[in-house]
Design a protein around this motif. Structure first.
Motif, short mmCIF file in Angstrom:
data_model
loop_
_atom_site.label_atom_id
_atom_site.label_comp_id
_atom_site.label_asym_id
_atom_site.label_seq_id
_atom_site.Cartn_x
_atom_site.Cartn_y
_atom_site.Cartn_z
N GLY A 175 -0.98 70.62 75.53
CA GLY A 175 -0.03 71.16 74.58
C GLY A 175 -0.43 72.56 74.12
N VAL A 176 0.57 73.37 73.81
CA VAL A 176 0.32 74.69 73.25
C VAL A 176 0.06 74.54 71.76
CG1 VAL A 176 1.28 76.98 72.85
CG2 VAL A 176 1.79 75.77 74.99
N PRO A 177 -1.01 75.14 71.22
CA PRO A 177 -1.28 74.99 69.77
C PRO A 177 -0.07 75.39 68.93
CG PRO A 177 -3.16 75.99 70.87
CD PRO A 177 -2.06 75.91 71.90
N PRO A 198 -3.73 78.79 76.58
CA PRO A 198 -3.68 78.91 78.05
C PRO A 198 -4.55 80.03 78.59
CG PRO A 198 -1.48 78.50 77.19
CD PRO A 198 -2.37 78.70 75.99
N ALA A 199 -4.55 81.18 77.94
CA ALA A 199 -5.36 82.30 78.43
C ALA A 199 -6.85 81.98 78.38
CB ALA A 199 -5.07 83.56 77.62
N GLU A 200 -7.28 81.22 77.37
CA GLU A 200 -8.68 80.83 77.28
C GLU A 200 -9.04 79.89 78.42
OE1 GLU A 200 -11.81 78.96 73.98
OE2 GLU A 200 -9.64 78.97 73.58
N LEU A 201 -8.12 78.98 78.77
CA LEU A 201 -8.35 78.09 79.91
C LEU A 201 -8.45 78.89 81.22
CD1 LEU A 201 -5.94 75.16 79.02
CD2 LEU A 201 -8.43 75.17 78.81
N ALA A 219 6.07 74.58 82.36
CA ALA A 219 6.25 73.98 81.04
C ALA A 219 6.09 72.47 81.06
CB ALA A 219 7.62 74.34 80.47
N ASP A 220 6.17 71.87 82.27
CA ASP A 220 6.03 70.41 82.39
C ASP A 220 5.81 70.09 83.86
OD1 ASP A 220 5.92 67.72 81.67
OD2 ASP A 220 7.69 67.86 80.36
N TRP A 221 5.65 68.78 84.14
CA TRP A 221 5.40 68.34 85.50
C TRP A 221 6.60 68.57 86.41
CZ3 TRP A 221 0.57 67.15 86.93
CH2 TRP A 221 -0.35 66.81 85.91
N ASP A 222 7.77 68.75 85.84
CA ASP A 222 8.96 69.00 86.66
C ASP A 222 9.05 70.44 87.15
OD1 ASP A 222 9.58 70.39 84.37
OD2 ASP A 222 11.34 69.20 83.85
N ARG A 223 8.01 71.23 86.83
CA ARG A 223 7.88 72.63 87.28
C ARG A 223 8.92 73.55 86.66
NH1 ARG A 223 5.88 71.36 93.56
NH2 ARG A 223 5.88 69.13 93.20
N THR A 274 7.53 79.36 79.15
CA THR A 274 8.06 80.47 78.36
C THR A 274 7.35 80.51 77.00
OG1 THR A 274 9.78 79.22 77.18
CG2 THR A 274 10.30 79.99 79.43
N PRO A 275 7.59 81.55 76.20
CA PRO A 275 6.99 81.60 74.87
C PRO A 275 7.41 80.43 73.97
CG PRO A 275 7.75 83.78 75.49
CD PRO A 275 8.25 82.84 76.54
N GLU A 276 8.52 79.76 74.31
CA GLU A 276 8.98 78.62 73.50
C GLU A 276 8.42 77.29 73.99
OE1 GLU A 276 11.24 81.10 74.57
OE2 GLU A 276 10.77 81.98 72.61
#
Length: 246
Positions: free
Chosen positions: A143-145, A204-207, A223-227, A231-233
């Protein structure tokens, strides 16, 4: 070895706590992507848990080996049909090594956050890289913080609120530590039992930098497993890093 927060009591009800993660629309794209990346080669799951992903992936003909800290979680896996197809090594995914090489390694459902120091998160990437063939892939779902949705000066965010369960995340932006506080009730909300689990949130950038340290580079991020596009959202990401050839 890291502290085990997934002991017998937690393991016994772990699958029941996230039934949506077993839905075909979730597991289908997950297994599709991992099987494609494996391309007939073995797969290594870090924190294999109760086998939610490992078992259906093994049904697709992929040989899966898992590393898991909690013997109680593995006991839940072993009670399921098809468990004999998944080999498991009990150990800490930051340090454990198993025999053989793999085409894909993966770490799903925010589990990188259960590793609560940056050094140990880097070691998870090093564990993956140590087991991958050159050109193999490491996949992480995270997840994105949500810090941008927390008002300035606040540390708490409610993520679930029912009579049976209240879930509150607590954030410390100075250390990137967070705690998920769970208050559960089996009597309709009269009495609650508290369970708190620490995490380290990571961007993500840290990873990506952790991957570079371990000898891998970013290949894809969705954004998910469905490829679907990241995006920023996006509230989560599925990232794929490729091991750089010797």
């Amino acid at each position: 070895m890291r502290h085990n927060y997934f002991d017998t009591e937690v393991a016994a009800t772990y699958d029941e706590g996230s039934p949506e993660m077993f839905a075909p629309e979730v597991l289908g794209p997950t297994v599709d992507l991992l099987a494609e990346l494996a391309a007939g080669r073995p797969a290594l799951e870090l924190a294999v848990g109760t086998g939610r992903v490992a078992l259906p992936l093994s049904e697709r003909g992929v040989r899966v080996h898992g590393i898991e800290l909690s013997e109680a979680m593995v006991a839940q896996l072993r009670a399921k049909p098809g468990a004999e197809r998944v080999e498991v090594t009990i150990g800490d995914m930051t340090t454990t090594r198993v025999g053989g090489s793999f085409g894909v390694a993966y770490l799903v459902f925010n589990t990188i956050g259960n590793v609560t120091t940056q050094d140990d998160q880097v070691r998870c990437f090093e564990t993956a890289a140590a087991h991958l063939e050159p050109g193999g892939f490491f996949v992480v779902e995270k997840g994105v913080p949500v810090l941008r949705r927390i008002p300035e000066g606040e540390r708490f965010a409610v993520f679930n609120h029912t009579d049976e369960h209240v879930g509150i995340d607590e954030y410390d932006s100075a250390t990137q530590l967070m705690w998920s506080h769970h208050y559960s009730s089996d009597d309709g909300g009269t009495t609650y039992h508290r369970n708190s689990v620490p995490f380290r949130y990571v961007w993500p950038a840290e990873l990506d930098l952790m991957a570079r340290i371990a000898g891998m580079r970013l290949r894809d991020r969705w954004a998910d497993w469905d490829r679907s596009p990241f995006t920023p959202e996006s509230t989560k990401h599925v990232s794929v890093w490729e091991k750089i050839g010797a």
